[in-house]
Design an enzyme around this catalytic site. Sequence first.
Site, mmCIF file in Angstrom:
data_model
loop_
_atom_site.group_PDB
_atom_site.id
_atom_site.type_symbol
_atom_site.label_atom_id
_atom_site.label_comp_id
_atom_site.label_asym_id
_atom_site.label_seq_id
_atom_site.Cartn_x
_atom_site.Cartn_y
_atom_site.Cartn_z
ATOM 1 N N LYS A 187 -2.277 4.777 3.289
ATOM 2 C CA LYS A 187 -2.245 5.411 1.973
ATOM 3 C C LYS A 187 -2.981 6.760 1.964
ATOM 4 O O LYS A 187 -2.662 7.630 1.169
ATOM 5 C CB LYS A 187 -2.871 4.491 0.921
ATOM 6 C CG LYS A 187 -2.294 3.081 0.845
ATOM 7 C CD LYS A 187 -1.058 3.013 0.014
ATOM 8 C CE LYS A 187 -0.603 1.619 -0.407
ATOM 9 N NZ LYS A 187 -0.447 0.614 0.644
HETATM 10 C C1 LIG Z 1 0.449 -0.373 0.806
HETATM 11 C C2 LIG Z 1 0.483 -1.027 2.121
HETATM 12 C C3 LIG Z 1 1.665 -1.548 2.651
HETATM 13 C C4 LIG Z 1 2.968 -1.559 1.881
HETATM 14 O O1 LIG Z 1 3.468 -0.255 1.660
HETATM 15 P P1 LIG Z 1 4.545 -0.019 0.490
HETATM 16 O O2 LIG Z 1 4.723 1.439 0.436
HETATM 17 O O3 LIG Z 1 3.936 -0.579 -0.746
HETATM 18 O O4 LIG Z 1 5.768 -0.748 0.902
HETATM 19 C C5 LIG Z 1 1.625 -2.092 3.924
HETATM 20 N N1 LIG Z 1 0.475 -2.148 4.631
HETATM 21 C C6 LIG Z 1 -0.683 -1.665 4.144
HETATM 22 C C7 LIG Z 1 -1.907 -1.787 4.967
HETATM 23 C C8 LIG Z 1 -0.720 -1.079 2.885
HETATM 24 O O5 LIG Z 1 -1.863 -0.592 2.415
#
Ligand SMILES: *Cc1c(COP(=O)(O)O)cnc(C)c1O
Length: 463
Positions: free
Chosen positions: A112
């Site tokens: 993120k």
């Molecule tokens: C947010 C997240 C996901 C999922 O990503 P999306 O964009 O919501 O599909 C997978 N792994 C981790 C570690 C995340 O923080």
Amino acid sequence: MQYLSTRGEAAEIGFEDAMLAGLAPDGGLYLPRQWPQISLAEFKALRGRPYPEIAEAVISRYSADAIPPERLRAMLNEAYAQFRHPAVAPLKQLDSNLFLLELFHGPTLAFKDVAMQILARMMEFALEKRNIHATIIGATSGDTGSAAIEAFKSSKRASIFILHPHGRVSEVQRRQMTTVDSPSVHNIALEGSFDDCQAIIKTLFGDAGFRDRLRLSGVNSINWARIVAQIVYYVSSALSLGAPDRAVSFCVPTGNFGDIFAGYAAKRMGLPIDRLIIATNINDILDRTLRTGRYDIHKVLPTTSPSMDIQVSSNFERLLFEASGRNGGKVRGMMASLAQSGSFTLDGEILAAIRSEFDSGHADEATVARTIATTLDATGELLDPHSAIGVALAGRSKPDRGPLISLATAHPAKFPDAVEQACGIRPALPARLAYLMSAREKFSILPNDPEAVKSFILARSVS
Ligand SMILES: *Cc1c(COP(=O)(O)O)cnc(C)c1O
């Protein structure tokens, strides 16, 4: 570039407005009116270039009307200087044709950060230009919240309120949010699930008076600017492995469908991508949808991959819009049925269009643990549970051509208990995060009630 809503009933707006709004006023999500293209020659010229340069080439195609090139360049250089790896998103080889794309070298150890660090800078620029303040609200199953708080903690223009499901995020995840000491950061521990948090955010955005008065803005993965920033690592990693001369496939640990939708967007921009594999945990609504054609909400089950513990996968709406030939009416119909009965059925054409580009699968908890252990054994790489889901599904899938890249979305030290249980090794936090476990926490526990959350925010927002 103008942006339109997946529900077809909102006015078209520019990049900056779409970024500041998050959700469209008709309840839909924004998408570009056309997909900007990158030519084969342009892709080739980007091979071997530093990550911020590839980022500029991709992002400027969406943001050019709003952000002058030299400003964008400065923001990108600053944002990616926060990463502990010079390649920003390095690739590691796991097997003859399987690669791991490490997206967790940012400040909060999950992918993120890649988008949030640039989003915060673009938002600050927009708010300054307009001389306004904004109230950022968001729901997190763990990683979005810490990435957002870290990215916005020094903002002079935004206060930020993050809801997390009380007791359902890992201790490291919680502490990354609750130990940030800034007057503009507010943590709300909601007595409910992540989907409850998400539903409250939707309710607050749906209240036009509240929304306009506080100038609400969202940084969840529905924010188009975040998706744009995530397109970059699909491009950079594919180029490293020989694109555009050969196609690559991606396997993506998926929850809200933002990350993998960025892969879809990269493909629409001209990057030769063969298959996009949706990898879920036992909260497998997307896998079931691809198999049965029916999107049907079940109860959320807690797992060792909490950032994927969701049933309502918001960005899937963007794919429905694309797969229906950009038919806002059809999307409205499906979403109305979802709101009313908790399910909808995809018509045959939409399902076929999705299956022509996507595969799917899910991994149960035993598979996740086994994958962490076997990958460590075979390659020396320590995976976190989210990344392990990708690797597990990648192992089952054999795309016809080209390499397969599995996305590593979190650092193993973010989920030390699950990793230790799986393989006996307790991953250590990187030295610069060692302070976390003893730092003072600040958060407020609120009931699962939109009114309670509203009054909490009203009492603390500066807008
Ligand atoms: C947010 C997240 C996901 C999922 O990503 P999306 O964009 O919501 O599909 C997978 N792994 C981790 C570690 C995340 O923080």
